[in-house]
Design an enzyme around this catalytic site. Structure first.
Site, PDB file in Angstrom:
ATOM      1  N   ARG A  19      52.479 106.172  32.761  1.00 19.91           N
ATOM      2  CA  ARG A  19      52.608 106.779  31.429  1.00 19.91           C
ATOM      3  C   ARG A  19      51.349 107.580  31.052  1.00 19.91           C
ATOM      4  O   ARG A  19      51.444 108.689  30.535  1.00 19.91           O
ATOM      5  CB  ARG A  19      52.914 105.692  30.402  1.00 19.91           C
ATOM      6  CG  ARG A  19      54.340 105.170  30.611  1.00 19.91           C
ATOM      7  CD  ARG A  19      54.880 104.344  29.487  1.00 19.91           C
ATOM      8  NE  ARG A  19      56.325 104.124  29.691  1.00 19.91           N
ATOM      9  CZ  ARG A  19      57.043 103.252  28.977  1.00 19.91           C
ATOM     10  NH1 ARG A  19      56.441 102.512  28.020  1.00 19.91           N
ATOM     11  NH2 ARG A  19      58.339 103.100  29.234  1.00 19.91           N
ATOM     12  N   ASP A 121      43.428  85.019  43.537  1.00 23.49           N
ATOM     13  CA  ASP A 121      42.257  84.280  44.058  1.00 23.49           C
ATOM     14  C   ASP A 121      40.976  84.663  43.347  1.00 23.49           C
ATOM     15  O   ASP A 121      39.976  83.951  43.457  1.00 23.49           O
ATOM     16  CB  ASP A 121      42.066  84.576  45.552  1.00 23.49           C
ATOM     17  CG  ASP A 121      43.198  84.008  46.388  1.00 23.49           C
ATOM     18  OD1 ASP A 121      43.159  84.172  47.619  1.00 23.49           O
ATOM     19  OD2 ASP A 121      44.121  83.421  45.800  1.00 23.49           O
ATOM     20  N   ARG A 156      48.114  56.408  38.627  1.00 22.47           N
ATOM     21  CA  ARG A 156      48.024  56.910  40.000  1.00 22.47           C
ATOM     22  C   ARG A 156      46.885  57.913  40.179  1.00 22.47           C
ATOM     23  O   ARG A 156      46.413  58.509  39.194  1.00 22.47           O
ATOM     24  CB  ARG A 156      49.330  57.618  40.381  1.00 22.47           C
ATOM     25  CG  ARG A 156      50.438  56.672  40.772  1.00 22.47           C
ATOM     26  CD  ARG A 156      51.765  57.375  40.930  1.00 22.47           C
ATOM     27  NE  ARG A 156      52.746  56.498  41.593  1.00 22.47           N
ATOM     28  CZ  ARG A 156      54.060  56.732  41.580  1.00 22.47           C
ATOM     29  NH1 ARG A 156      54.535  57.829  40.992  1.00 22.47           N
ATOM     30  NH2 ARG A 156      54.890  55.909  42.165  1.00 22.47           N
TER      31      ARG A 156
END
Ligand code: ADP
Ligand code: F6P
Length: 317
Positions: A19, A121, A156
């Protein structure tokens, strides 16, 4: 063209380049599937209407590719022929470290090129943030919030593997934002013993769960994350589970940050083309857009902030 690993916000960059470029009197052309499309001449003109509605979508409507052929003399020759035959006067390459290395090679052959950093990353030298990083980090936080619910419920240990082939940026910043107890990154050498000691220290302090964010590059140091989980379970007797987030981190509707970054970079790229400025990547430095010569866009030092690496472990106690 968009190349290499896709990143949420690539569409915003293409939309802005088309654009703003149209406004500057340029004739944008979309090359599909990265360097593969450049080699095959898979391209077509893009008008402002062609990029309507793309800003909200992750991925890239031009599609992308990893293209070993572009690493061969034949492939490189065919790419240069496409540029010549199609009368392409300039090339904007949107991609990660590898794609920008390809852009550097093209620039060295005399092709007018502008590169834009795009990789979850965030391992691209010369820019504070690349397109896609913020969205990926928010996906990791979304996942860690849900993992913590069940980790707490079952008391856990969870190992959560995140992306980052050579860089621990997603692991570190996602772990910090997600309140992880431990973050393992390829940039910092750790042993199984040290990981076990840190987990057990947390339980001694009254913690009833532990979330360990593991960058995929750590597998070179500590082996597959599933095996690391088994080793921790065998040595501590704790209940351990492993979740690999994988390509979830690459998708999703771009955050406002990535849409704005993509729009700014795409617009600046075509402004540079219109002004005859080439041979650089447009990077973000302390909020400002800066030209970074493509020959300097090669990772030299680690991308993580070691002060934040220490902080995440202080806050995880
Ligand atoms: P990313 O751009 O996300 O890092 P890759 O590392 O797969 O993804 O690079 C994308 C593509 O860029 C590769 O498939 C290859 O076609 C091209 N490329 C990568 N490294 C180089 C290089 N050193 N020279 C030329 N082209 C390269
Ligand atoms: O380069 C970005 C990245 O998402 C890495 O973090 C990850 O290791 C790799 O791409 C995965 O590559 P592919 O999508 O080709 O499997």
């Amino acid at each position: 063209m968009t190349s290499g690993g896709d990143a949420p916000g690539m569409n915003a960059a293409v939309r802005a380049a088309v654009r703003r470029g149209w406004e500057l009197g340029l004739s944008p052309v979309g090359i599909r599937r990265g360097y593969a499309g450049l080699i095959e001449g898979d391209l077509s003109p893009l008008t402002p209407r062609d990029v309507g509605g793309v800003i909200e979508y992750g991925g890239t409507f031009l599609h992308t590719a990893r293209c070993p052929a572009f690493l061969t003399p034949e492939g490189q020759e065919r790419a240069l022929e496409t540029i010549q035959r199609e009368g392409l006067e300039a090339l904007i390459v949107i991609g990660g470290e590898g794609s920008l290395a390809g852009a550097r090679w093209l620039s060295q052959q005399g092709v007018p090129v502008v590169g834009l950093p795009a990789s979850i990353d965030n391992d691209i030298q010369g820019t504070d943030m690349a397109i896609g990083v913020d969205t990926a980090l928010n996906t990791v936080v979304w996942a860690l919030n849900r993992i913590r619910d069940t980790a707490l419920a079952h008391e856990r240990v969870f190992l959560v593997e995140v992306m980052g082939r050579k860089s621990g940026y997603i692991a570190l910043m996602g772990g910090l934002a997600g309140g992880a107890e431990i973050v393992l990154v390829p940039e910092v050498e750790v042993s199984l013993e040290q990981v076990i000691q840190e987990i057990e220290a947390g339980y001694r302090k009254g913690k009833h769960h532990s979330i360990v964010v593991v960058a995929e590059g750590v597998t070179d140091m500590l082996g597959p994350t599933a095996k690391l989980g088994e080793a921790i379970r065998a040595r501590t007797g704790l209940d351990v589970r492993v979740t690999v987030l994988g390509h979830l981190q690459r998708g999703g509707s771009p955050t406002a940050f990535d849409r704005i970054l993509g729009s700014r970079l795409g617009a600046r790229a075509v402004e540079d083309v219109a002004a005859g400025r080439f041979g650089h990547m447009v990077g973000l430095r302390r909020g400002e857009l800066v030209p970074v010569p493509l020959i300097e866009v090669e990772r030299k030092e680690p991308v993580i902030d070691f002060g934040l690496y220490k902080l995440v472990h202080s806050l995880g106690k």
